[in-house]
Enzyme design. Structure first.
Site, short mmCIF file in Angstrom:
data_model
loop_
_atom_site.label_atom_id
_atom_site.label_comp_id
_atom_site.label_asym_id
_atom_site.label_seq_id
_atom_site.Cartn_x
_atom_site.Cartn_y
_atom_site.Cartn_z
N HIS B 56 0.84 -1.35 0.01
CA HIS B 56 -0.33 0.04 -0.03
C HIS B 56 0.75 1.30 0.14
CE1 HIS B 56 -3.21 -2.82 0.99
NE2 HIS B 56 -2.72 -3.29 2.01
N HIS B 218 -6.72 -4.40 -1.36
CA HIS B 218 -5.84 -5.78 -1.41
C HIS B 218 -6.20 -6.68 -2.58
CE1 HIS B 218 -6.47 -4.74 2.68
NE2 HIS B 218 -5.21 -4.79 3.11
#
Ligand SMILES: Nc1ncnc2c1ncn2[C@@H]1O[C@H](COP(=O)(O)OP(=O)(O)O)[C@@H](O)[C@H]1O
Ligand SMILES: Nc1ncnc2c1ncn2[C@@H]1O[C@H](COP(=O)(O)OP(=O)(O)O)[C@@H](O)[C@H]1O
Ligand SMILES: [Mg+2]
Ligand SMILES: [Mg+2]
Ligand SMILES: [Mg+2]
Ligand SMILES: [Mg+2]
Lengths: 220, 330, 330, 220
Positions: B56, B218
């Site tokens: 991320h 995700h």
């Protein structure tokens, strides 16, 4: 079942997980984030190292070390959940062994099927407490709970370990299959809503592998 | 799969080694996978610790520095950190005023941080937790793991971090973090999946005429698949979802965030639409971020996060920040 | 092709509208496609104007602000600006000390800026030009258009911009810009092509086992196609090409730059390899940038740019800068 | 050939470029940056608007406005180059017209084939000066120069405009074909080295379209 047996089980589990790593990850890709196989393989690889470094000499210690290592190395949802499951099993066996030692002063600490079934029941309780999932929520509980029940039933019926493990494995596998049509209510798959229907839960699938390994080790 | 990596299982540590070289203000503990301020701990200041799966970036390690986090604990790709990392990081940044854990609401993150918090407490480190759950794509019901934490994490870390620099108490810092979360919402759209290095292929497949609406960070597929559409149309879908959940008005802090493989020029196109949407409703995009802040590896797409500002929140947002990924003031 | 755009022919202006909303310190003239400082012109200060095709964001508009550019002229996607834009921008930022044009060495950019410079001179604006040509993938010979200008543009704009803030003369500012260029080299690697919105499909095709070495920033194929390799191997190829042309030693300013669709985590992996490479040769990565600075739409890949520092250049690099894409100091 | 003729030519060029836009862009994708068709289409669209807004009434003004508009709207390499080409043509015709007016005081400003050929020669010179390319460098010069030569030859031989335009178009097309085996020495394609061999130069291809349009207008 002595500490060698439990060490063998965990090592066989590690091999089985490694062999199914990509399959578990693919299951997780469909309804999660594509890391379940990688997570468990990393965890059980560390567990093997930890076991061979520490060579714990009671069944309880083997499983406690397994659980602690999983918590320390896996992360994600499955790390704390499987870690807790094994730690609860370890604690249950250690307590049982303590009682066994008290009642049998020759120091015999071999685990009975009844004790093992109780340990699995404790594992189920631990996972349910921590994750809050009930059966039918499409999680590892859907495989773990029926397998533990099957084991307990077989122990009550006085079956041989081999038979009991067959029953547990069958129950776990049936539990895995039963997750397919479900809509998840816990974990990442729940984000998908109805789109998760039709897919096997990766955590249930990896739970079944624990019993595959148990059956293999008992049969050997 | 082609990626600029050496091996799937060394990505996180290799990248941390790069961070250590690039940012002399940071200390990177490669063995424990912790990134923290070189100057940590700051005596008397509440320490801010966050963490989560890697993939991320710049979240979270890119937000360690003055005015924001004290430490970040990156887990493996898309896998929350383990309790040990969080415990160790909490010890290193505890300046005696306690430690705030900023946790995104995912089952794994919540459990691992909770285990860490319990052990920290046993070891005498006072811990409070802010749980971030801003993603309106997921209904917050008994039948899900609850709304996911996504873009608002940046707002929480920035604003709570600014308050912590003033010497505020752990309770105050946790309260403002919670307030930011409560006033924030996000929605994400993917044009493509991402490829987890260890998985080796895209998590899902999207044709050239489809997009995923309501994605997480995700690579999880979204809530629905929809026909590809213009930036304007996709922005309206995202903003309507946000506005339905939290009616937009007044001064708004907005982030148009790239998912990792989205060119900046496209994010500015989206931002123009977001600003137009807000102005139509009489709201004002008073503060903004446009760029890659909470990514999902090599996913193409964007998310939009809004926070309804108050004067206090605006002041804290404007306060100086000096991190790898966010810098202003002095 | 899926992109976050409204229409292929409005991408540039739509994105500029977004920049205008996101950055109140900037003025964006949508009709003329010029981005300049709200405070322009700064009396007595040399004005810095750059520009080039769009699709390289944040270059150049993201570098307009204190300590760097005074104005940027974005052309259409991958198409240099037209002379009118450059002339108009030069007028708006001329504070009486003349205007420096920072031009990347491409036939189109050179010709359009040259036409603009001639007309500026006729209109009484003193203009000097720094031509950036740092890309070692192209041999600088009679048989090519000469080395391309790529990553070093950021260094030239930053360092010349810092000197301009001190009140230096046009000659001095041009000289330092030229010096930075002379001391800088770049090399780029692509894992994928980019898709020009108006073209609608990838400029070239690469299989999953191939990379392009020595690419430019416009989706032009590179000099050679090679098997996909690890970050370490690709970095060594790039660094060897640089080091062959300009032996690396001493303090080095390094940029590991993403081509637009490369996740930051991968850029840090590359940066670790770059730093290791430099240290092996006794050079020091004294200053660095890791991120998307000179992109090529949605291309995956990276480029590495190095500049051999001097004490003066380091000081100018460290001087405060306040732009959308680069910020430090006060 | 009067200003209507030249306006018609430019308008036909604009249509032809628009029709071939994607083709030109594809050629540019192979050895450049995939914008040549888009660039010229944007430029000639603006030229049509400029011509219809200003309605210039001499051939020289038509072409000068065309060139100026291309410089103002195209950018890239082709903007200044084509812009300069048309501006040079315009200037040549304006000068020729001035002389024509001087020598023919009735104000007749129709362009002769010889004058047009001279204008194209001036265009070639302008492009070569600005871009520094010689024939054989794999640029638009490879189509423009032979076409201008063919036109001049036809004018010298006293051919009809239709025939002369046929010859120019054929020469331009042959020039385009001849770029295929070349390695570029100018422009973006030169970066590719030997990898550019085997591809047609997009600027040469668009130059041939100017003559396609010229032939079409003359034939109408
Ligand atoms: N609350 C929960 N209770 C029990 N099991 C859960 C829960 N949440 C997730 N799981 C199990 O964890 C599995 C996913 O593990 P993993 O992919 O390793 O972690 P993560 O979801 O964090 O990526 C799921 O398939 C499910 O079986
Ligand atoms: N130096 C030059 N002299 C003549 N023509 C050139 C030169 N450089 C480029 N060209 C022509 O320009 C064409 C490319 O135009 P275009 O794609 O619009 O510009 P850019 O290369 O800036 O993207 C080439 O195909 C070539 O014919
Ligand atoms: Mg997972
Ligand atoms: Mg995960
Ligand atoms: Mg171009
Ligand atoms: Mg081109």
């Amino acid at each position: 079942m002595n500490s060698q047996f439990f060490t063998a089980w965990i090592e066989e589990t590690a091999r089985t997980i490694a062999a199914h790593r990509d399959h578990l990850t693919r299951l997780d890709a469909a309804i999660g984030d594509a890391d379940h196989g990688t997570n468990l393989d990393r965890g059980f690889t560390a567990v093997r190292e930890a076991l061979s470094a520490a060579s714990p000499d009671t069944p309880g210690e083997v499983l406690t070390l397994t659980g602690t290592t999983l918590i320390r190395k896996v992360g994600g949802a499955s790390g704390p959940l499987y870690g807790t499951a094994f730690r609860r099993m370890g604690a249950t066996l250690t307590t049982a062994a303590g009682e066994a030692v008290r009642s049998a002063p020759d120091g015999e600490t071999a685990v009975t099927l009844t004790e093992l079934a109780a340990a699995f029941e404790a594992a189920v309780a631990g996972v349910r407490e921590l994750g809050g999932a009930s059966e039918g929520d499409k999680t590892m509980v859907d495989a773990l709970a029926p397998a533990a029940r099957a084991l307990a039933g077989a122990a009550r019926d006085g079956r041989e370990p081999g038979e009991a493990f067959d029953a547990a494995l069958a129950a776990a596998r049936e539990g895995v299959r039963a997750t397919v049509p479900l809509q998840a209510r816990k974990g990442r798959a729940s984000y998908l809503g109805e789109r998760g229907i039709g897919h096997e839960d990766p955590g249930a699938a990896s739970t079944a592998l624990l019993f595959t390994a148990l059956r293999a080790v008992a049969g050997a | 799969m082609k990626k600029l990596i050496n091996a799937a299982d060394s990505v996180v540590t290799d990248a941390l080694a790069g961070m250590a070289e690039a940012h002399p203000d940071l200390r990177v503990d490669l063995a424990n996978k912790i990134v923290y301020r070189r100057s940590a701990p700051t005596p008397g200041k509440v320490g801010l610790v966050s963490g989560g799966g890697s993939g991320h970036e710049p979240l979270h390690a890119g937000f360690v520095g003055h005015g924001m986090l004290d430490a970040a604990c990156p887990g493996e790709i898309f896998t929350s950190p383990v309790p040990d990392q969080v415990i160790e990081a909490s010890h290193r940044v505890d300046g005696g005023a306690g430690v705030l854990h900023v946790v995104k609401n995912y089952t794994g993150d919540v459990m691992n941080f909770q285990m860490a918090a319990e052990l920290c407490a046993e070891e005498g480190v006072e811990v409070a937790t802010v749980l971030v759950n801003d993603d309106v794509a997921v209904k917050d019901s008994l039948y899900t793991a609850g709304r996911r934490g996504t873009g608002a994490t940046v707002f929480v870390e920035k604003i709570a971090g600014a308050l912590a620099e003033t010497g505020a108490s752990l309770g105050e810092v946790a309260r403002v973090g919670g307030q930011v979360n409560t006033r924030s919402r996000s929605f994400g759209v993917a044009l493509s999946s991402c490829t987890v290095p260890a998985a080796g292929k895209p998590t899902f497949e999207l044709s050239d005429t489809e997009v995923e609406l309501g994605i997480g960070i995700h690579g999880e597929p979204g809530r629905t698949r929809a026909p590809a559409a213009t930036a304007r149309e996709l922005t309206r879908i995202a903003m309507d979802a946000v506005d339905d959940d939290l009616p937009l008005s007044g001064d708004v802090l907005v982030m148009v965030n790239g998912m990792g493989a989205t060119p900046l020029i496209e994010l500015y196109v989206v931002f123009a639409e977001v600003a137009a949407y807000l102005r139509e409703r009489g709201a004002v995009p008073a503060r903004s971020l446009v760029g890659n802040y909470v990514t999902s590896l090599d996913m193409q797409g964007f998310s939009v996060t809004v926070c309804l500002l108050t004067d206090d929140l605006t002041r804290l947002w404007d306060a100086p920040v000096q991190t790898a990924a966010l810098r202003w003031g002095r």
